[in-house]
Each structure stands twice: as structure tokens, then as C-alpha cells.
Design a protein around this motif. Structure first.
Motif: not given
Length: 338
Positions: A48-52
């Protein structure tokens, strides 16, 4: 709640067409909770990415990794609710530093995983897949060459006497087996079995079942040296985590018939390479880390995870917190009424 409590659900719960892949996972609990909304993440990513995640208060996570980079800047995030009991895909220390709770679902997996362990025990002891192949190939008369092993009076050894290990013994009690357990944190009063050291368990057991958590201490706990302690007639079952077992050493032991067979629901690398040599052996039963996947398991896991999320949304400490150090974080204390 002064604002809407937003929950992000990882997209690997969905089929490619956007429908739920696992049936009822208890999301109705979130539907019916005032002030709580949920949505599936737009992308299915292995990490999971921070922007998600930056706009969510909670995450309901199946398989994606949650790393330090994932939660960097995720100032709203208060809980990562794992769907299951393993949490090796979540950076525990990073979450504690950021004041993010990690919860697991032992109530949901206890019975389904224990049943899965015994499914492998019985399938191996009765040589189920071997007899299935004989029947399909028209080799009916060869059944005389594949006598099974009855379980009554045999020894069942369980490594790790936690939630699942104790349930394995409870379910196996009517079989009339001797029960051995190895767990440095268990006491004889809670064991319901004879507590022994690992060497004794491996040498005496007809069925060795790995039920412990994967930690730095248990990585390759069962290696070539310890496999050599097992009886040549014994079976090894692993429905916990793949890296607890040295898979290369196990492959050699199975190929050379130094143990009778194995049942594996987990592997060192997942998904396992279709060309892996262990898959060519006829004395191993394999499953894709899914043997306990039943409607019972998924509803139980989902309801438990959703209950943890709703506890946090209501300012309560949830029941099954992995990283209790996070409770001391000032940001989390503001969100919870302790």
C-alpha cells in the motif's frame, strides 16, 4: 465522532469484476454503524502506498504489505485491522511509532485453521490423494501397496500452543491420540497436553503440526537437523507460515523418504514457483495458503476485524491488539477514551 470515520478495504477482497470474492465478510457491521463509511481501495497493489491510505482512519487489510512508507503522513490512520492472525505483512514497529494500532482476528480463524490442520492429518494418514490418483488411473489393484496409518494410539505433536494449537488438541480428543506440545510460553496448566522440548516432540510424534507464529526466533525453526529427528513413518503439517520450515531441507527429506510425508498450506515464497521441486513429489499434499478458506472462516475473520474497527471508531481499545506500545502514543490517546 466529530467527523465521518473512513475505512479503506484492500482491493484483493474483490474479483476482477468488482464483486466480493469471499462471500459475506461481515461488512454489514460497517454499513449499519452511524458515522462510519467504507470503500474499497481503487488499486490492488502488493504494497500500500501513502497516497492510497492518507484519507482513511482505518484499514481492513488482507494481503498487501503495510510498511513505514505506507503510513508516512497518514495522520488520520489509527488502526490496521488484519484479516487473519498473521501480521508479517505489517511493519509493527513503524505502526507503534506512528500511533497506529494493529489488530488480528484469532476468534475468526481458531476453528477453521484447526479443522484444516486435522484435514491434512487425516488425508495424509489415509493416503487420500495417492488413492485418488490410483482410482483415476485405473490402478485399482495397487491399493494393497498403500496401507494407511490409523490415528488411534498415535502421537500428535503441536509446535505452538496458542489459540489454534489448543483448538487442534480439542478437536482431536475423540481420536484417542497422545498429545505432545512444545511452546516456551505455555504452562502445564493451560496446555491440555504433555509439554516437552522440541527435540522430544519431533522424535516421538507420528504427526508434527506447526501452529506457531513466524518471528525471528521461529524462522527455519524446523531445519535439516530437526527434520532428521523425526520418525521415518512420521508426517509433517504446516498451516502456519512457510518460513518457519526450511523448505529446501524438507524437499530433500521427502525425496529421500526420510519422513513419510507432509501437508503444506504455506511456503517460503508465495505464490510458490510452479517449477519448485517439492511440487513433483507424490508424498506431499499442497494447498495455496487457502485450505481453511470457508464461509465460516471468512465471516468470522471479517466480523472480528470490523468489530476492532468499530471499537476504535467509538473511542474504545479493541480486543486483539498486536502492538500495545502504540496505545502510549499521544496522538492515539487523543482518539481513544482510555
Amino acid at each position: 465522532m466529530s467527523q465521518t470515520f473512513r475505512v479503506g478495504v484492500t482491493r484483493d477482497f474483490l474479483r476482477p469484476d468488482g464483486t466480493l470474492g469471499f462471500g459475506d465478510i461481515g461488512l454489514s457491521l460497517l454499513d449499519n454503524a452511524p458515522g462510519v463509511v467504507y470503500e474499497f481501495l481503487a488499486e490492488n497493489t502488493p504494497e500500500l502506498r501513502a497516497d492510497q491510505v492518507k484519507d482513511y482512519d482505518a484499514l481492513l487489510v488482507l494481503a498487501p504489505r503495510v510498511t513505514a512508507a505506507t503510513i508516512e503522513g497518514a495522520d488520520r490512520l489509527t488502526v490496521v485491522a488484519r484479516f487473519g492472525v498473521g501480521y508479517d505483512n505489517v511493519d509493527v514497529e513503524a505502526c507503534a511509532r506512528r500511533g497506529v494500532l494493529i489488530t488480528i482476528t484469532p476468534d475468526g480463524v481458531r476453528r477453521p485453521v484447526a479443522v484444516a490442520v486435522l484435514t491434512l492429518v487425516l488425508a495424509l494418514s489415509h493416503k487420500l490423494l495417492i488413492k485418488d490418483r490410483l482410482t483415476r488411473a485405473g490402478r485399482w489393484a495397487e491399493k494393497l501397496d498403500h496401507m494407511g496409518m490409523g490415528v488411534t494410539g498415535r502421537t500428535l505433536g503441536v509446535i505452538g500452543l496458542g489459540n489454534i494449537g489448543r483448538e487442534v488438541f480439542a478437536l482431536a480428543r475423540p481420536f484417542g491420540m497422545r498429545h505432545l506440545a512444545c511452546d516456551p510460553y505455555a504452562t502445564s496448566a493451560e496446555a491440555g497436553a504433555e509439554l516437552v522440548d522440541l527435540k522430544t516432540l519431533l522424535g516421538a510424534s507420528d504427526f508434527v503440526c506447526i501452529c506457531c507464529a513466524l518471528t525471528p526466533e521461529t524462522h527455519h525453526l524446523i531445519n535439516a537437523e530437526r527434520l532428521a529427528l523425526m520418525k521415518p513413518t512420521a508426517y509433517l503439517i504446516n498451516a502456519a507460515r512457510g518460513p518457519i520450515l526450511d523448505q529446501q531441507a524438507l524437499t530433500a527429506a521427502l525425496r529421500e523418504r526420510r519422513i513419510q510425508g507432509a501437508g503444506l498450506d504455506v511456503f517460503e515464497q508465495e505464490p510458490i514457483d510452479p517449477g519448485d521441486p517439492i511440487l513433483t513429489l507424490d508424498n506431499v499434499i499442497v494447498a495455496p495458503h487457502a485450505i481453511c478458506w470457508t464461509d465460516e472462516c471468512f465471516l468470522g475473520n471479517g466480523r472480528s476485524a470490523c468489530e476492532s474497527i468499530l471499537d476504535v471508531a467509538a473511542g474504545r481499545v479493541p480486543r486483539h491488539v498486536v502492538n500495545r506500545a502504540a496505545l502510549d502514543h499521544p496522538r492515539l490517546k487523543e482518539r481513544l477514551r482510555q
